[in-house]
Each structure stands twice: as structure tokens, then as C-alpha cells.
Motif scaffolding. Structure first.
Motif, short mmCIF file in Angstrom:
data_model
loop_
_atom_site.label_atom_id
_atom_site.label_comp_id
_atom_site.label_asym_id
_atom_site.label_seq_id
_atom_site.Cartn_x
_atom_site.Cartn_y
_atom_site.Cartn_z
N ASN A 7 46.24 40.05 33.98
CA ASN A 7 45.60 41.35 34.19
C ASN A 7 44.10 41.16 34.37
O ASN A 7 43.57 40.08 34.08
CB ASN A 7 45.91 42.30 33.02
N PRO A 8 43.39 42.17 34.86
CA PRO A 8 41.96 42.01 35.15
C PRO A 8 41.06 42.00 33.92
O PRO A 8 39.85 41.79 34.05
CB PRO A 8 41.64 43.25 36.01
N VAL B 130 46.16 39.66 41.09
CA VAL B 130 45.99 39.84 39.65
C VAL B 130 47.02 40.86 39.17
O VAL B 130 47.14 41.94 39.75
CB VAL B 130 44.58 40.35 39.31
N LEU C 269 44.98 43.75 45.60
CA LEU C 269 44.55 43.33 44.27
C LEU C 269 45.75 42.93 43.42
O LEU C 269 45.72 41.92 42.70
CB LEU C 269 43.77 44.45 43.59
N LYS D 97 34.28 43.94 33.08
CA LYS D 97 35.53 43.74 33.81
C LYS D 97 36.12 45.06 34.30
O LYS D 97 36.72 45.12 35.38
CB LYS D 97 36.55 43.03 32.91
N THR E 50 39.33 38.67 39.95
CA THR E 50 38.88 39.96 40.46
C THR E 50 37.47 39.86 41.03
O THR E 50 37.19 40.37 42.12
CB THR E 50 38.92 41.01 39.34
N GLY F 160 41.88 36.76 34.77
CA GLY F 160 42.02 37.86 35.71
C GLY F 160 40.70 38.40 36.19
O GLY F 160 40.55 38.79 37.36
N ALA F 161 39.71 38.44 35.30
CA ALA F 161 38.39 38.94 35.68
C ALA F 161 37.72 38.01 36.68
O ALA F 161 37.06 38.47 37.62
CB ALA F 161 37.52 39.11 34.44
N HIS G 110 36.57 45.60 38.30
CA HIS G 110 37.94 45.90 38.72
C HIS G 110 37.94 47.10 39.68
O HIS G 110 38.60 47.08 40.73
CB HIS G 110 38.79 46.20 37.49
N TYR H 201 30.59 35.85 38.22
CA TYR H 201 31.21 36.32 36.98
C TYR H 201 30.25 36.20 35.79
O TYR H 201 30.10 37.13 35.00
CB TYR H 201 32.49 35.54 36.70
#
Length: 349
Positions: free
Chosen positions: A127-128, A104, A100, A84, A137, A133-134, A88, A206
């Protein structure tokens, strides 16, 4: 053999900064923590359950190309959530901070990494570094089609590692087959317009990024690349633009250790990221990258031995970023001075 307690006394900040003593120190730390039998190997993805709980490696890579390692630094494992951090960075390069941030957030949550929760006001994932969040992203990675996006992602990892990159197909298939919780997050984010691409396409990429194969040494070099302002210290190749290092390390500091981030920041004080295969990386800006690999995890999903090792190393060398008593903790400068004076024992990358 050097006694780790001597380093922990704090009486002499310059103690054991030579390269040979550093290698001996790492050997002592490894021996001390190898006896820990707490925690359990992750099993929620079937392939992860096959990990050897006795694997235990420690590696430090410097920004001038030295590598110090002890233990099981060569066995390969999947990078999982540590990916991640680097994705990111790629998303930042593709879109910039403002875009971004519109998709996120950058706030720590206090929740587990796989919590199905979005910010109530903005509908963004927090958050990422958490799964939601990942996934968002990853959906931002540019490419004309899934193949191009995957190739760009693999090229990015190659620049960080300094060698060709492979995906563990068994882990990828295993995670895809058992990823319903991640699907739930993705569909929720699609409902609120937070995904850039289709759900299954985003999830597929992912799952593939999480299945990239690394070893402990690779992770240390990747962390050292962040410490070296985006340039791989072994190859000289740029992996990420220097302007985004601040963003990456900031999010690692506040969110990289999930709902352990506060205690980690208090005790270790370094930007870090963990993964459920048992890896943890941390960055000392402009100096070194550190990686520890040990599969047994605590209840928060962090390597038990890894956390203990980082606490030991940070305290021994005064690496906490807010420890003013150690005068900026010039870890790398002391190694360089030791080499100039003719100290032996350097392990070269």
C-alpha cells in the motif's frame, strides 16, 4: 474548567459543542495527557533525535475556516510519513486509479512501516502508506527532470498548507545518509519493475518529501483540506481533485496507522496517518481535520500522546464513522449554530 469525564460519559451527544466550550475542552485534554511520559523520540534518523519530548500540540481546523489550537502548535518539524498521504493524491492525479493500482496495492500488511516485503503474487508493495509503497508512489510523480518533479511536489504541499514550503536540509541529508533500508526496498522493487524512475532519483525525491517542514496547525489545515473535498478552507485553493478524496481516505483508514490500523479503527474510527516526528492527522469528512503533535513514540512508531488524544476526542464527540448512535455526528453544524447564537471564543484561522 470543563471536566473531560463529562464528555466521555456519553449521556448527552450535544454537550460542549459550542466554540468556547470546545476550546476549553481541548485545554483540558491537553492538560490531562501532557503528563504521559511513555515512549521515546525516534533516533533511527539522527536529526529526529534532536526533538523536544515535551512538545505537545493539538489543533482542529474546520471546513469553514475556523482553527482551534492548544499547546505547541507552532514549532516546526519534518512531515515524514504523513507526506505519503498527499503524494499519493498527486500520483493519483498524474496517473489515475488503474495505473497506480498496477504499481502499488491497497492492502494493509500487519507489518511495520519499514518492512522489506512485497506481495508475493503481484510483486507490488502492499500500500502507499508503508515505505516501500511510498517510494514507488513518489517515483510516479511526473516531471521532465528531478527539479520539475520536486517543484510540482512542493507546489502541491503549498496548496494544502496555504503558504510557502521549505525542506529541512539537515533532515534530508541525515535521512539520505542513513537510508540503506529504503535503498534495499527500492532496488528490490526495481528488480520487479515497480519503480517508474531510477532508484537514487526516486529515493532522493522521497527523502526530500519527508523533510518538508510543517507545524501542528499546518497538519490540521492539510487534514481539513481533505475533509473539504480537496479545497483548502483557509485559501480556497484546490489541492487535489475531489474525485480522489475517496481513494486517499480509504487507504488512510485501512493502512495509515501501519500495524496499529486495526485497533485504531476500532477505537478511533477515522481515516488517519502518523509520522515518526510525532505527528498524527485524522479526517472527519465534510467537517474537520485534526492534528496532534508529540514526539515520543510507542513501539509501532505512533505518538503516544497523539493516540490517547484521538481516542479521547473521538469518544467525546462521537466521531467514529461507524457510530450510528450519534446520528452522523454533525460536529461542524453544532459549532455553526453556536456561533449564530452569539457564543464567544472562536479562534479564527
Amino acid at each position: 474548567m470543563t471536566n473531560p469525564d463529562d464528555f466521555l460519559s456519553g449521556e448527552d451527544p450535544q454537550m460542549a459543542r459550542s466554540v468556547s466550550e470546545l476550546q476549553a475542552f481541548l485545554a483540558d485534554v491537553h492538560q490531562r495527557h501532557a503528563c504521559l511520559r511513555e515512549g521515546a523520540v525516534a533516533t533511527y534518523i539522527p536529526e529526529l533525535a534532536k526533538a523536544n519530548p515535551d512538545w505537545f500540540g493539538i489543533c482542529i481546523a474546520t471546513t469553514d475556516g475556523r482553527v482551534f489550537e492548544i499547546g505547541d502548535t507552532q514549532p516546526n518539524f519534518t512531515v515524514q510519513s504523513i507526506s505519503k498521504v498527499f503524494v499519493h493524491g498527486l500520483a493519483l492525479e498524474d496517473h489515475g486509479r488503474d495505473v497506480l493500482l498496477s504499481r502499488v496495492g491497497v492492502e494493509p500488511t500487519g507489518d511495520a512501516f519499514n518492512a522489506i516485503v512485497l506481495d508475493e503474487a503481484s510483486k507490488r508493495p502492499y500500500n502507499p502508506m508503508v515505505n516501500a509503497g511510498a517510494i514507488a508512489t513518489t517515483s510516479l510523480i511526473k516531471g521532465a527532470d528531478p527539479t520539475e518533479r520536486l517543484n510540482r511536489l512542493l507546489a502541491m504541499f503549498r496548496n494544502y498548507m496555504g503558504h510557502e514550503v521549505v525542506i529541512d536540509v539537515a533532515s534530508y541529508i541525515s535521512e539520505r545518509a542513513t537510508g540503506d533500508r529504503n535503498r534495499a526496498m527500492a532496488y528490490l522493487m526495481r528488480h520487479f519493475g515497480m519503480l517508474q524512475s531510477e532508484v537514487e532519483e526516486s529515493l532522493d525525491l522521497y527523502f526530500q518529501q519527508c523533510a518538508v517542514m510543517v507545524n501542528c496547525r499546518d497538519l490540521a489545515v492539510m487534514a481539513a483540506t481533505l475533509a473539504n473535498r480537496g479545497i483548502n478552507p483557509m485559501t480556497g485553493d484546490r489541492a487535489v481533485h475531489a474525485r480522489y478524496i475517496r481513494d486517499i481516505l480509504s487507504v488512510m483508514s485501512s493502512c495509515g496507522m501501519y500495524n496499529f490500523a486495526g485497533e485504531w479503527g476500532y477505537k478511533v474510527g477515522l481515516p488517519a496517518k502518523s509520522g515518526v516526528c510525532g505527528g498524527i492527522i485524522a479526517v472527519v469528512p465534510d467537517q474537520i481535520g485534526i492534528a496532534v503533535f508529540s514526539p515520543p513514540l510507542d513501539e509501532r512508531g505512533n505518538s503516544v500522546r497523539g493516540v490517547k488524544v484521538f481516542e479521547t476526542i473521538s469518544q467525546a464527540f462521537g466521531l467514529h464513522l461507524f457510530d450510528s448512535s450519534r446520528g452522523c455526528n454533525h460536529f461542524l453544524e453544532n459549532l455553526m449554530q453556536a456561533e449564530k447564537s452569539g457564543t464567544s471564543g472562536v479562534e479564527r484561522g
